[in-house]
Design a protein around this motif. Structure first.
Motif, PDB file in Angstrom:
ATOM      1  N   ASN A 278       0.830  -1.208   0.000  1.00  0.00           N
ATOM      2  CA  ASN A 278       0.000   0.000   0.000  1.00  0.00           C
ATOM      3  C   ASN A 278       0.866   1.261   0.000  1.00  0.00           C
ATOM      4  OD1 ASN A 278      -2.473  -1.239  -0.070  1.00  0.00           O
ATOM      5  ND2 ASN A 278      -2.839  -1.077   2.148  1.00  0.00           N
TER       6      ASN A 278
ATOM      7  N   TYR B 280       0.090   3.763  -2.952  1.00  0.00           N
ATOM      8  CA  TYR B 280      -0.513   5.086  -2.728  1.00  0.00           C
ATOM      9  C   TYR B 280       0.571   6.129  -2.487  1.00  0.00           C
ATOM     10  CZ  TYR B 280      -4.618   2.185  -2.405  1.00  0.00           C
ATOM     11  OH  TYR B 280      -5.601   1.268  -2.698  1.00  0.00           O
TER      12      TYR B 280
ATOM     13  N   ARG C 130     -12.665   1.226   0.098  1.00  0.00           N
ATOM     14  CA  ARG C 130     -11.579   1.903  -0.592  1.00  0.00           C
ATOM     15  C   ARG C 130     -11.889   3.398  -0.555  1.00  0.00           C
ATOM     16  NH1 ARG C 130      -9.528   0.772  -5.814  1.00  0.00           N
ATOM     17  NH2 ARG C 130      -7.571   0.939  -4.671  1.00  0.00           N
TER      18      ARG C 130
ATOM     19  N   SER D 209      -8.803  -4.193  -4.051  1.00  0.00           N
ATOM     20  CA  SER D 209     -10.061  -4.844  -3.718  1.00  0.00           C
ATOM     21  C   SER D 209     -10.648  -4.295  -2.418  1.00  0.00           C
ATOM     22  CB  SER D 209      -9.824  -6.344  -3.559  1.00  0.00           C
ATOM     23  OG  SER D 209      -8.919  -6.558  -2.482  1.00  0.00           O
ATOM     24  N   GLY D 210      -9.839  -3.566  -1.650  1.00  0.00           N
ATOM     25  CA  GLY D 210     -10.318  -3.083  -0.360  1.00  0.00           C
ATOM     26  C   GLY D 210     -10.270  -4.160   0.719  1.00  0.00           C
TER      27      GLY D 210
ATOM     28  N   LEU E 257      -6.329  -4.281   4.035  1.00  0.00           N
ATOM     29  CA  LEU E 257      -6.199  -3.873   5.431  1.00  0.00           C
ATOM     30  C   LEU E 257      -7.085  -4.698   6.361  1.00  0.00           C
ATOM     31  CD1 LEU E 257      -5.808   0.005   5.146  1.00  0.00           C
ATOM     32  CD2 LEU E 257      -4.053  -1.676   5.706  1.00  0.00           C
TER      33      LEU E 257
HETATM   34  N1  LIG Z   1      -0.231   3.869   2.701  1.00  0.00           N
HETATM   35  C1  LIG Z   1      -1.404   4.380   2.299  1.00  0.00           C
HETATM   36  N2  LIG Z   1      -1.516   5.642   1.862  1.00  0.00           N
HETATM   37  C2  LIG Z   1      -2.696   6.156   1.473  1.00  0.00           C
HETATM   38  N3  LIG Z   1      -3.863   5.468   1.473  1.00  0.00           N
HETATM   39  C3  LIG Z   1      -3.827   4.217   1.900  1.00  0.00           C
HETATM   40  C4  LIG Z   1      -2.622   3.592   2.336  1.00  0.00           C
HETATM   41  N4  LIG Z   1      -2.923   2.324   2.708  1.00  0.00           N
HETATM   42  C5  LIG Z   1      -4.245   2.176   2.510  1.00  0.00           C
HETATM   43  N5  LIG Z   1      -4.806   3.303   2.019  1.00  0.00           N
HETATM   44  C6  LIG Z   1      -6.242   3.515   1.700  1.00  0.00           C
HETATM   45  O1  LIG Z   1      -7.014   2.544   2.381  1.00  0.00           O
HETATM   46  C7  LIG Z   1      -7.853   1.843   1.474  1.00  0.00           C
HETATM   47  C8  LIG Z   1      -7.999   0.397   1.907  1.00  0.00           C
HETATM   48  O2  LIG Z   1      -6.771  -0.293   1.767  1.00  0.00           O
HETATM   49  P1  LIG Z   1      -6.739  -1.836   1.488  1.00  0.00           P
HETATM   50  O3  LIG Z   1      -7.686  -2.478   2.433  1.00  0.00           O
HETATM   51  O4  LIG Z   1      -5.330  -2.298   1.491  1.00  0.00           O
HETATM   52  O5  LIG Z   1      -7.381  -2.016   0.050  1.00  0.00           O
HETATM   53  P2  LIG Z   1      -6.913  -1.652  -1.429  1.00  0.00           P
HETATM   54  O6  LIG Z   1      -5.517  -1.133  -1.414  1.00  0.00           O
HETATM   55  O7  LIG Z   1      -7.059  -2.935  -2.143  1.00  0.00           O
HETATM   56  O8  LIG Z   1      -7.915  -0.628  -1.859  1.00  0.00           O
HETATM   57  C9  LIG Z   1      -7.203   2.003   0.117  1.00  0.00           C
HETATM   58  O9  LIG Z   1      -8.165   1.967  -0.919  1.00  0.00           O
HETATM   59  C10 LIG Z   1      -6.527   3.371   0.228  1.00  0.00           C
HETATM   60  O10 LIG Z   1      -7.423   4.374  -0.141  1.00  0.00           O
END
Ligand SMILES: Nc1ncnc2c1ncn2[C@@H]1O[C@H](COP(=O)(O)OP(=O)(O)O)[C@@H](O)[C@H]1O
Lengths: 396, 128
Positions: free
Chosen positions: A284, A288, A331, A343-344, A347
């Motif tokens: 991530n 991001y 997401r 996919s959300g 995390l």
């Molecule tokens: N390091 C990061 N920096 C910015 N946004 C993040 C970061 N990690 C996660 N996110 C946000 O949290 C959301 C959920 O993350 P995650 O569950 O890993 O799903 P995905 O990456 O598949 O969308 C992401 O869609 C993103 O918007």
């Protein structure tokens, strides 16, 4: 009569939960047993009595009470021990302590051992009825929320079975047919058709992968995985993840900086599961991020905790989204054509796995500046040894 | 291009079984099919295939595992190589289950659905 009871008794209210409820009285004093028995039977309770802790516990299963009144001071097994045993064997049963000397310390101790309330002796029939009625109301709430949980669990199981049989199986069969065409075993196909079939197979495989990830998450049993934990070196595992991600980061022009101590204490865990945690967090932080950004990964010890922080100077997360990013399928940019794919689920998988390791995840982030995810685990030997049922209720 | 070897496919998904049959027939194998573990056991009473392709996630969750174990503990059958095919993905490393992992090991190989035809044929050629 003490203050907390005066109001209720003054109103002479009816006690709707008493009728038909099952109450067990455990006290070595037969006067108290008879007094409780009498005043509760009058309201329609079914009452059984026991003159010591062992007898009381033996009746727990046979009598199946809604509520137990336990004397704290008895010869043989003490009231606190009885409470503890009830909590272990029948956590849904409400217990109330009978005590001749009500000190805060004793009350707190009893509450810690699972008592819901206490009655000071000597007590009037009204006092007993009021406190028992209150305990039974609590019991009703426990049973209702349990029924709700069972219903939810049933829905979840149906969902799992639906996804696995009605979604995954046909997808797998479809891709299998496409593979046969791609493999040229079903005769010649035009180049154009072949390309489309190739794309279809690719898209369906991505879908299968997502379905598989969700099923893994939904069927994940944290207690079962914990049975197979081994001592692991978090610094090692994080190091491997950073190495494996180096390539992806390099492609995006992002620098990964790793800082880890020598001689880190070990922790109890599953290597595969912890790799999954850091692949997601570091993944991530790269995903991001921005051109020329960095990701700093730091492993450290803090008291009895083994910690790791994944920090980036990427996009950051707006405050209103932070509380939801651990939700399944959430997401921040939930649009179908969002520029960054995902996919959300990442995390939520992270959180589930970290919890299974008795750990926590904390996030700090500022929109446009970057984010930091910190996980903490107890080091080996510092893991809370709660009973399985207690852990199960904590984790679900 | 018959190669004379017989393979038993045990899978409750008819489409999937027919896809496997197609791949194996193209390579010249003789195919037997069974729709569930019980039917599979019946087939094994009277025949001795050269290899078994076994789906472990049939209607009954552990049918396949139980069957694999039964084959491997039967003196008459235990020399038959078994390839387990499963749609269970382990991509996330979440599915951590030594109890059943142990039983996986009783089979000679494990392939994930959907299976690349080359991979399937390669594995079979390795085993028989
Ligand atoms: N390091 C990061 N920096 C910015 N946004 C993040 C970061 N990690 C996660 N996110 C946000 O949290 C959301 C959920 O993350 P995650 O569950 O890993 O799903 P995905 O990456 O598949 O969308 C992401 O869609 C993103 O918007």
């Amino acid at each position: 009569m003490n203050d907390r009871l005066k109001d209720a008794a003054g109103k002479r209210e009816k006690f709707p939960f008493l009728e038909g409820s099952r109450v067990l009285v455990v006290d070595d004093d037969d006067m108290i047993r008879d007094a409780c028995s009498l005043s509760l039977s009058k309201e329609g309770c079914v009452v059984e009595t026991a003159e010591d802790g062992e007898t009381g516990l033996a009746m727990l299963e046979a009598f199946n009470p809604d509520l137990v009144l336990v004397d704290l001071k008895m010869p043989g097994m003490s009231g606190l021990e009885v409470l503890e045993e009830i909590q272990k064997r029948a956590p849904d049963v409400v217990s109330i302590v009978l005590t001749g000397f009500a000190t805060i310390a004793i009350a707190v101790d009893a509450m810690k051992k699972g008592a819901y309330d206490f009655v000071t002796k000597p007590s009037t029939p009204d006092e007993i009825r009021i406190i028992v009625a209150r305990g039974l109301e609590k019991r009703r709430l426990i049973m209702e929320s349990k029924a709700l949980k069972i219903a939810q669990e049933k829905i979840r199981r149906n969902m799992i079975s639906l996804v696995s049989h009605e979604l995954r199986a046909p997808l797998a069969a479809t891709v299998q047919f496409l593979e046969i065409i791609i493999g040229g075993m079903a005769g010649k196909v035009s180049e154009e058709a072949m390309e489309m079939i190739g794309r279809s197979s690719q898209r369906l495989r991505e879908m299968l992968d997502l379905v598989g990830r969700w099923l893994n998450l939904a069927t994940f049993d944290p207690l079962r995985i914990a049975d197979y934990f081994k001592p692991v070196d978090l610094s090692d595992i994080v190091g491997e993840c950073v190495k494996a991600m180096g390539h992806v980061a390099g492609e995006k022009g992002i620098e990964i900086i790793l800082e880890r101590p020598e001689n880190l204490h070990t922790m109890e865990g599953s290597r595969e599961a912890l790799q999954e945690v850091f692949n997601n967090l570091i993944g991530n932080a790269i995903k991001y991020n921005r051109e020329g950004g960095w990701v700093k990964v730091r492993v450290f010890e803090d008291g009895d905790d083994i910690c790791a922080e994944v920090r980036d100077n990427g996009k950051g997360i707006a405050e209103e989204h932070i509380s939801r990013i651990f939700d399944e399928f959430y997401r921040v940019d939930g649009r179908r054509n969002a520029p960054i794919k995902g996919s959300g689920l990442g995390l939520s998988i992270v959180q589930t796995l970290v919890k299974a390791h008795w750990g926590t995840v904390a996030v700090e982030s500022e929109l446009g500046k970057g984010s930091s995810f910190t996980v903490r685990f107890p080091r080996e030997g510092k893991v809370p040894r709660a009973s399985k049922s207690a852990r199960r209720s904590l984790l679900t | 291009m018959k190669n004379g070897k017989t393979i038993l496919i045990i899978d409750d998904d008819e489409d999937f079984a027919s896809a496997l049959r197609k791949i194996l027939a193209t390579a010249g194998y003789h195919i037997l099919t069974a729709g569930d573990a019980k039917e599979g056991m019946n087939v094994l009473e009277t025949t001795h295939p050269d290899l078994i392709l076994l789906d472990v996630m049939m209607e009954q969750y552990d049918d396949g595992f139980t069957m694999c174990s039964a084959i491997k503990h039967d003196d008459r059958l235990k020399d038959i190589p078994v390839i387990i095919v499963t749609a269970v993905t382990e991509v996330t490393g979440l599915k951590f289950d030594p109890a059943t992992d142990g039983e996986y090991l009783e089979a000679e190989a494990l392939l994930r659905k959907p299976i690349k035809p080359d991979e399937l044929l390669g594995k079979i050629a390795e085993l028989i």
